[in-house]
Scaffold this active site. Structure first.
Site, PDB file in Angstrom:
ATOM      1  CE  LYS A 147      -0.439   1.590   4.610  1.00 60.45           C
ATOM      2  NZ  LYS A 147      -1.165   2.179   5.668  1.00 60.45           N
ATOM      3  CE  LYS A 201      -2.284  -5.831  12.605  1.00 54.89           C
ATOM      4  NZ  LYS A 201      -0.964  -5.913  13.207  1.00 54.89           N
ATOM      5  CG  ASP A 243      -1.821   5.773   7.051  1.00 55.00           C
ATOM      6  OD1 ASP A 243      -1.154   5.128   6.226  1.00 55.00           O
ATOM      7  OD2 ASP A 243      -1.554   5.800   8.268  1.00 55.00           O
ATOM      8  CE  LYS A 283       0.097   8.774  11.832  1.00 60.29           C
ATOM      9  NZ  LYS A 283       0.607   7.474  12.302  1.00 60.29           N
ATOM     10  CG  ASP A 340      -4.884  -4.031   4.457  1.00 60.89           C
ATOM     11  OD1 ASP A 340      -4.212  -3.937   5.498  1.00 60.89           O
ATOM     12  OD2 ASP A 340      -5.960  -3.452   4.291  1.00 60.89           O
ATOM     13  CG  HIS A 341       0.269  -4.728   7.880  1.00 60.65           C
ATOM     14  ND1 HIS A 341       0.259  -3.451   7.388  1.00 60.65           N
ATOM     15  CD2 HIS A 341       0.110  -4.611   9.219  1.00 60.65           C
ATOM     16  CE1 HIS A 341       0.110  -2.609   8.382  1.00 60.65           C
ATOM     17  NE2 HIS A 341       0.012  -3.270   9.511  1.00 60.65           N
ATOM     18  CG  HIS A 358      -5.123  -0.903   7.608  1.00 56.47           C
ATOM     19  ND1 HIS A 358      -4.446  -1.724   6.742  1.00 56.47           N
ATOM     20  CD2 HIS A 358      -4.220   0.023   8.018  1.00 56.47           C
ATOM     21  CE1 HIS A 358      -3.198  -1.306   6.635  1.00 56.47           C
ATOM     22  NE2 HIS A 358      -3.039  -0.248   7.388  1.00 56.47           N
ATOM     23  CD  GLU A 412      -1.417   4.898  13.595  1.00 58.75           C
ATOM     24  OE1 GLU A 412      -0.375   4.352  13.210  1.00 58.75           O
ATOM     25  OE2 GLU A 412      -1.927   5.865  13.014  1.00 58.75           O
TER      26      GLU A 412
HETATM   27  N1  NAP Z   1       8.213   1.064   6.277  1.00 57.76           N
HETATM   28  C1  NAP Z   1       7.051   0.544   6.633  1.00 57.76           C
HETATM   29  O1  NAP Z   1       6.841   0.123   7.781  1.00 57.76           O
HETATM   30  C2  NAP Z   1       5.937   0.412   5.633  1.00 57.76           C
HETATM   31  C3  NAP Z   1       4.688  -0.078   6.071  1.00 57.76           C
HETATM   32  C4  NAP Z   1       3.656  -0.249   5.136  1.00 57.76           C
HETATM   33  C5  NAP Z   1       3.887   0.073   3.814  1.00 57.76           C
HETATM   34  N2  NAP Z   1       5.104   0.555   3.412  1.00 57.76           N
HETATM   35  C6  NAP Z   1       5.278   0.846   1.996  1.00 57.76           C
HETATM   36  O2  NAP Z   1       6.384   0.093   1.498  1.00 57.76           O
HETATM   37  C7  NAP Z   1       7.077   0.835   0.514  1.00 57.76           C
HETATM   38  C8  NAP Z   1       8.547   0.948   0.906  1.00 57.76           C
HETATM   39  O3  NAP Z   1       8.602   1.635   2.149  1.00 57.76           O
HETATM   40  P1  NAP Z   1       9.963   1.817   2.945  1.00 57.76           P
HETATM   41  O4  NAP Z   1       9.587   2.460   4.218  1.00 57.76           O
HETATM   42  O5  NAP Z   1      10.749   0.554   2.985  1.00 57.76           O
HETATM   43  O6  NAP Z   1      10.728   2.885   2.027  1.00 57.76           O
HETATM   44  P2  NAP Z   1      12.267   3.224   2.028  1.00 57.76           P
HETATM   45  O7  NAP Z   1      12.877   3.003   3.375  1.00 57.76           O
HETATM   46  O8  NAP Z   1      12.421   4.563   1.390  1.00 57.76           O
HETATM   47  O9  NAP Z   1      12.891   2.113   1.069  1.00 57.76           O
HETATM   48  C9  NAP Z   1      12.875   2.202  -0.312  1.00 57.76           C
HETATM   49  C10 NAP Z   1      14.161   1.596  -0.816  1.00 57.76           C
HETATM   50  O10 NAP Z   1      14.147   1.751  -2.241  1.00 57.76           O
HETATM   51  C11 NAP Z   1      15.375   2.368  -2.619  1.00 57.76           C
HETATM   52  N3  NAP Z   1      15.178   3.177  -3.799  1.00 57.76           N
HETATM   53  C12 NAP Z   1      14.631   4.395  -3.894  1.00 57.76           C
HETATM   54  N4  NAP Z   1      14.627   4.821  -5.167  1.00 57.76           N
HETATM   55  C13 NAP Z   1      15.199   3.833  -5.888  1.00 57.76           C
HETATM   56  C14 NAP Z   1      15.470   3.654  -7.256  1.00 57.76           C
HETATM   57  N5  NAP Z   1      15.174   4.575  -8.176  1.00 57.76           N
HETATM   58  N6  NAP Z   1      16.060   2.524  -7.660  1.00 57.76           N
HETATM   59  C15 NAP Z   1      16.396   1.564  -6.762  1.00 57.76           C
HETATM   60  N7  NAP Z   1      16.155   1.676  -5.439  1.00 57.76           N
HETATM   61  C16 NAP Z   1      15.568   2.794  -5.015  1.00 57.76           C
HETATM   62  C17 NAP Z   1      15.771   3.216  -1.448  1.00 57.76           C
HETATM   63  O11 NAP Z   1      17.135   3.516  -1.515  1.00 57.76           O
HETATM   64  P3  NAP Z   1      17.673   4.876  -0.850  1.00 57.76           P
HETATM   65  O12 NAP Z   1      17.368   4.761   0.602  1.00 57.76           O
HETATM   66  O13 NAP Z   1      19.125   4.851  -1.179  1.00 57.76           O
HETATM   67  O14 NAP Z   1      16.904   5.985  -1.518  1.00 57.76           O
HETATM   68  C18 NAP Z   1      15.401   2.312  -0.291  1.00 57.76           C
HETATM   69  O15 NAP Z   1      16.412   1.352  -0.082  1.00 57.76           O
HETATM   70  C19 NAP Z   1       6.349   2.178   0.415  1.00 57.76           C
HETATM   71  O16 NAP Z   1       5.401   2.099  -0.610  1.00 57.76           O
HETATM   72  C20 NAP Z   1       5.627   2.297   1.737  1.00 57.76           C
HETATM   73  O17 NAP Z   1       4.459   3.067   1.649  1.00 57.76           O
HETATM   74  C21 NAP Z   1       6.127   0.719   4.297  1.00 57.76           C
END
Ligand code: NAP
Length: 515
Positions: free
Chosen positions: A173, A207, A260, A365, A202-203, A265, A241
């Site tokens: 998402k 659960k 969000d 939140k 959708d995690h 969810h 939250e």
């Molecule tokens: N984090 C969570 O808990 C969470 C929960 C639910 C959903 N999500 C969803 O999951 C997705 C990823 O989230 P995230 O938090 O893991 O994001 P993130 O920490 O920004 O991770 C994205 C990764 O992709 C890399 N990246 C960015 N641009 C790139 C490109 N052009 N080519 C290759 N690699 C690239 C980034 O590298 P750099 O860091 O070097 O830019 C980073 O390693 C998002 O859609 C988010 O909405 C995340």
């Protein structure tokens, strides 16, 4: 409640979870990102520890950062040490690390996909993997299109109908920002993959307690006869939250609580809670029945949005003894932001089962505690016998499904206080997963990753469901957009929301549950 811990054949003989995970490589796009470190790599580690992974399995991180296999293994290890459900053991780690690989690449560069393909073709025979691949797009949403297109152009996707290895894609998402953009994302995905290859995650659906909604409703005979407008007064769904916006301001500013939490969810929880009994546990039968609920949501008019939807922002307050800033003062948030951090709304499901039953939803939140629950309040008993004092009516029965934390369910009923007089007191019968089954439930990502490896899409969002929930939400988004509000009602951080939300439910003579 008498809590039996005997294994129930329902869990293994039929329904979700009955297919086996197949040997495959899990390719994590954005493998060096936050989601991967906090959730995905620890989830795989736990699956290995629980001995439920396929024997022939590998993980390939694919991301921008320049990492060797070894440094990616260090990255995975640090994520497991910090976030894993089960502690890291050296024996398990040495098994796991051998299956972890990394390929540097850029999502919009076709050459990177050729390099990825070569690397996979090199590793798969070494790991005894027959070319099955699961591509997890843990990427910022703007990259979904280039990832899907480049995967297809690089020949990394096997056609659905072929008898050869499988290719599946998991999409995180958010799927779009509104109905229009969600349709675009879906169209893009469907131009590269067959819908049956797409697993929109959708995690919440992974659960244990959410899966238990189906078992509770359809694995017992006592609830279903009561599960309708004749016996149920109203339903409250709360997803609270404790945290503020934290480090996610960049994302949250463009999203807000409605997008969000509610669009995905909460509408999924509602669908499971309100769906008709399915006639099979087949993924599409269950998903069809969930979709029917979304189709029956009473359409919102602009006027109804004004009357039945409350949005608000948290202001400065005290939280666990700490002085915390209001939303507009958080780092990365515009000082004049009108992004909502809280939503409460009332909705109706216009079908025979639920005709006239109000469903109240609230999420926000910086609320006093982290808690998600569905509370079903039954009709009050008539004002005769024990309920004759109109000024102090008996408290109605409530069945509360606690999704997190303290997963379980409780039933509030009236009982007689011991003593010579008839005095009535509400008591709670409680079932908690932790105390009954011991240990921690698997993380949602563990279950969902296994399901993708097994090709079981029951707990994933189909294209039509994503678009149906956006279609319903869209009127609220349009109304808010048109209102050009310069400020939103506020609630102090650490409280249960704005007074407007209390008025919303009080106008129907109810009040929000104390959780
Ligand atoms: N984090 C969570 O808990 C969470 C929960 C639910 C959903 N999500 C969803 O999951 C997705 C990823 O989230 P995230 O938090 O893991 O994001 P993130 O920490 O920004 O991770 C994205 C990764 O992709 C890399 N990246 C960015 N641009 C790139 C490109 N052009 N080519 C290759 N690699 C690239 C980034 O590298 P750099 O860091 O070097 O830019 C980073 O390693 C998002 O859609 C988010 O909405 C995340």
């Amino acid at each position: 409640m008498n809590q039996s811990t005997q294994a129930n054949p329902l869990s293994s003989s039929s329904g979700t979870g009955s297919l086996f995970p197949q040997p495959c490589t899990l390719v994590i796009f954005g493998g060096a990102g936050d989601l991967s470190r906090r959730k995905l790599l620890p989830a795989i580690y736990n699956l290995g520890l629980d001995a439920v992974l396929p024997t022939n399995f590998a993980v390939m991180g694919f991301s921008l950062e320049d990492l060797s296999d070894d440094s990616y293994r260090d990255f995975a290890r640090s994520g497991i040490e910090e976030f894993s459900r089960q502690t890291l053991t050296e024996a398990q780690w040495s098994d796991y690390e051998r299956t972890i690989f990394y390929q540097r690449g850029t999502f919009d560069d076709p050459q990177s996909y050729q390099a990825l393909k070569r690397r996979l073709e090199e590793i798969e025979p070494l790991c005894g993997i027959p070319g099955n691949r699961v591509f997890y797009l843990a990427v910022p949403p703007r990259f979904i299109e280039s990832c899907a297109r480049n995967l297809k152009q690089a020949g990394l996707i096997s056609p659905m109908e072929s008898s050869g290895p499988f290719s599946r894609v998991i999409v995180e998402k958010p799927i779009g920002q509104d109905l229009h953009s969600a349709r675009e994302v879906n169209a893009t995905l469907c131009s590269s993959f067959d819908e049956r290859q797409i697993f929109r995650i959708d995690h919440y659906l992974g659960k244990e307690t959410v899966q238990n909604i189906l078992v509770m409703r359809f694995g017992n005979s006592i609830f279903e006869p009561l599960w309708n407008a004749k016996h149920i007064d109203h339903v409250q769904i709360t997803v609270a939250e404790q945290e503020g916006v934290g480090t996610r301001a960049g994302y949250y500013e463009g999203a807000g609580a409605l997008r969000d939490m509610v669009q995905n969810h909460i509408l999924q929880l509602l669908s499971l809670m309100a769906m008709e009994p399915p006639w099979s546990m087949d993924a599409d039968v269950i998903r069809d029945h969930r979709l029917d609920v979304l189709h029956c949501l009473r359409p919102l008019s602009r006027r109804v949005v004004e009357d039945c939807v409350v949005r608000a922002q948290y202001s400065h307050g005290y939280f666990l003894g700490e002085d915390v800033p209001g939303f507009r003062r958080e780092a990365g948030v515009a000082p004049d932001s009108v992004t909502e951090t809280y939503v409460a709304l009332k909705l109706f499901i216009d079908n025979w089962r639920w005709a006239g039953v109000p469903f109240y939803i609230r999420t926000g939140k910086r609320l006093p505690k982290r808690a998600s629950e569905i509370a079903v309040q039954f009709k009050p008993v008539p004002h005769i016998l024990f309920n004759t004092d109109m000024s102090r009516p008996l408290e109605p029965d409530v069945l509360a499904l606690s999704i997190q934390p303290n997963e379980g369910l409780s039933l509030r009923i009236a009982t007689k206080l011991p003593g010579p007089r008839v005095r009535i007191y509400p008591v709670k019968m409680d079932f908690r997963y932790g105390s009954t089954f011991g240990g921690q439930s698997p993380e949602a990502y563990e279950r969902l990753l296994l399901d993708v490896m097994a090709g079981d899409a029951t707990l994933f969002m189909r294209r039509d469901a994503v678009e149906a929930s956006w279609a319903w939400i869209q009127t609220i988004l349009d109304e808010w957009e048109d209102s050009r509000a310069r400020w939103l009602p506020e609630y102090s951080a650490g409280t249960w929301g704005p007074v407007e939300a209390d008025r919303l439910i009080a106008s129907d003579r109810f009040q929000w549950r104390v959780i």
